[in-house]
Design an enzyme around this catalytic site. Structure first.
Site, PDB file in Angstrom:
ATOM      1  N   TYR A  34       0.851  -1.183   0.000  1.00  0.00           N
ATOM      2  CA  TYR A  34       0.000   0.000   0.000  1.00  0.00           C
ATOM      3  C   TYR A  34       0.887   1.233   0.000  1.00  0.00           C
ATOM      4  O   TYR A  34       1.853   1.303   0.763  1.00  0.00           O
ATOM      5  CB  TYR A  34      -0.899   0.003   1.243  1.00  0.00           C
ATOM      6  CG  TYR A  34      -1.777   1.232   1.371  1.00  0.00           C
ATOM      7  CD1 TYR A  34      -2.828   1.454   0.481  1.00  0.00           C
ATOM      8  CD2 TYR A  34      -1.553   2.173   2.384  1.00  0.00           C
ATOM      9  CE1 TYR A  34      -3.641   2.576   0.604  1.00  0.00           C
ATOM     10  CE2 TYR A  34      -2.365   3.292   2.507  1.00  0.00           C
ATOM     11  CZ  TYR A  34      -3.412   3.492   1.621  1.00  0.00           C
ATOM     12  OH  TYR A  34      -4.211   4.601   1.740  1.00  0.00           O
ATOM     13  N   ASP A  68       9.533   2.638  -0.565  1.00  0.00           N
ATOM     14  CA  ASP A  68       8.495   3.308   0.221  1.00  0.00           C
ATOM     15  C   ASP A  68       8.683   2.964   1.701  1.00  0.00           C
ATOM     16  O   ASP A  68       8.239   1.922   2.175  1.00  0.00           O
ATOM     17  CB  ASP A  68       7.104   2.900  -0.274  1.00  0.00           C
ATOM     18  CG  ASP A  68       5.998   3.637   0.490  1.00  0.00           C
ATOM     19  OD1 ASP A  68       6.322   4.440   1.395  1.00  0.00           O
ATOM     20  OD2 ASP A  68       4.815   3.399   0.171  1.00  0.00           O
ATOM     21  N   LYS A 106       4.646   9.058   8.520  1.00  0.00           N
ATOM     22  CA  LYS A 106       4.439   8.436   9.836  1.00  0.00           C
ATOM     23  C   LYS A 106       5.480   8.898  10.870  1.00  0.00           C
ATOM     24  O   LYS A 106       5.395  10.030  11.328  1.00  0.00           O
ATOM     25  CB  LYS A 106       4.349   6.920   9.661  1.00  0.00           C
ATOM     26  CG  LYS A 106       3.135   6.590   8.762  1.00  0.00           C
ATOM     27  CD  LYS A 106       2.685   5.160   8.746  1.00  0.00           C
ATOM     28  CE  LYS A 106       1.354   5.064   7.994  1.00  0.00           C
ATOM     29  NZ  LYS A 106       1.320   4.203   6.850  1.00  0.00           N
TER      30      LYS A 106
END
Ligand code: PLP
Length: 438
Positions: free
Chosen positions: A152, A247, A275
């Site tokens: 994702y 990523d 994050k």
């Protein structure tokens, strides 16, 4: 999937809050994973977070393993992070003009992640991956990208093709609204499939701008990359002139201070972050080789902008978080506690004879209700999600807030002490025992 289960009794305020939210927001939430679609029932609403704990609006306390889906590596309300945000807020919340703090956060990132020579700050992980893809296309002059099933990368149109995370649990491989034209430029391969990658590069190598991947997958549960796969990623992209985008929105500053690339010796062209890098405020970042980053406007011609990018509050939270991580180096401690938790969960499942496997890298891990190790989306999809949802609700009843989906990794923070880990293992053992007699 168990959709009939409702929130257990004792959460009347959460129930009322959800009814109110449902009237004014689609599904009652601002991000789908929060709606508990993967475990059925109604979400809990929270009032505050303290260290390893969350307190819901009915006054119940939970040991939290979602950690805001990754950012809260120092636990909730870390005093240094809170003080940094308060100080920044008192000086003004946004200027839309440069501040020295932006260079400070950029320097911290560049120091930590050697493959990053220059960086651009954005507001979310989605913005980071979207911008990195655009940059890779602008730099190479090519259109096609490769992603992997079950990985994702945020809600970027071109990456919402057989998406993982909430979309995976909900069984929505493609989102309505993503055009066929967009998806035609995205090739979706299986994770850890080096041969599939090589075959695709043989067939279409000259059209491929970039490969984007999660270096440790968090978004189909925790899945560890094989050496052969990582080798093929670098070798194929280099030999065909495509860029490798790592990523690290979830893994950056999480599995190690230098991210998963430092653990697995990966040398990407571009890296995306989010994050942890924002310490609980909205920050994302993308960076990489100077030669590539110089193509971003205004140094180059690839357009990317943001009214609130490098926002003073967000930047302050990010700097404070990274400084604590750099100075206190809590990664050995996180490793030790997380290993103990993984071993405890595994033996609790073994005691009741439940088929399971555990995957862990540093402080991210998943207990899979599957009889074989999970290495890609097809093996992840074999998990017993109905069992997971029962396990989740049993744990809620015992004051443990686990990820509300089999396909999300849990996170241990520096605030999770020996006592919290032991209490969690005990609650998991009781929960799994309760499951096995049902
Ligand atoms: C969470 C995540 C994203 C998206 O970040 P947002 O801040 O939610 O937009 C992208 N990539 C990975 C690997 C993630 O875990």
């Amino acid at each position: 999937m168990n959709r009939t289960q409702s929130a257990p009794p004792g959460h009347p305020r959460s129930h009322a809050a959800f009814a109110r939210a449902l009237k004014v927001m689609p599904g009652g939430v601002n991000s789908p994973a929060r709606a508990f679609g993967g475990v059925g029932g109604e979400p809990l609403f929270f009032e505050r977070g303290e260290g390893a704990y969350l307190v819901d609006i009915d006054g119940r306390r939970y040991i939290d393993y979602i950690g805001s889906w990754g950012p809260m590596i120092l636990g909730h309300s870390h005093p240094k992070v809170v003080a940094a945000v308060q100080e920044a807020a008192a000086r003004g919340t946004s200027f839309g003009a440069p501040t020295e703090a932006e260079s400070e956060l950029a320097e911290l990132i560049i120091e930590a992640v050697p493959s990053v020579e220059q960086v651009r700050l954005v507001n979310s992980g989605t913005e980071a991956t979207m911008s990195a893809i655009r940059l890779a296309r602008g730099f190479t002059g090519r259109d096609a990208i490769i992603k992997f099933a079950g990985n994702y990368h945020g809600h970027v149109d071109s990456l919402l093709v057989a998406a993982g995370s909430a979309a995976a649990t909900l069984g929505v491989p493609n989102s309505p609204g993503v055009t066929v034209g967009t998806t035609q430029d995205t090739l979706v391969l299986e994770y850890n499939d080096a041969e599939g990658l090589e075959r695709t590069f043989r067939q279409r190598g000259s059209q491929i701008a970039a490969v984007i991947f999660e270096p440790v997958v968090g978004n189909m549960g925790c899945v560890v990359p094989t050496k052969a796969f990582l080798h093929a990623l670098r070798e194929q992209t280099t030999s065909h002139g495509a860029l490798l985008i790592c990523d690290e929105v979830m893994t950056g500053f999480r599995v190690a201070y230098g991210g998963a690339q430092s653990v697995f010796d990966i040398h990407p062209d571009l890296t995306t972050l989010g994050k942890v890098v924002g310490g609980g405020l909205p920050v994302g970042a993308y960076g990489g080789r100077r030669e590539i980053m110089q193509h971003v406007l205004p140094a180059g011609k690839v357009f990317q902008a943001g009214t609130l990018s490098g926002n003073p509050l967000a930047t302050a939270a990010g700097i404070a978080t990274l400084q604590v991580l750099r100075d206190e180096k809590p990664y050995d401690l996180l490793e030790e506690r997380s290993a103990r938790l993984a071993a405890g969960l595994s033996s609790a499942a073994a005691e009741v004879g439940l088929p399971h496997s555990i995957a862990r890298v540093g402080s991210m891990l998943t207990l899979f209700f599957a009889s074989e190790p999970v290495r890609d989306w097809p093996t992840a999809a074999k998990c017993d999600t109905a069992r997971y949802s029962k396990y989740f609700w049993e744990l809620i009843g015992r004051g443990i807030y686990m990820p509300c989906s089999q396909f999300e990794a849990l996170f241990v923070s520096t605030a999770h002490g020996e006592a919290e880990i032991a209490a969690t293992i005990d609650a998991a053992r009781r929960s799994l025992q309760a499951l096995s007699v049902q």
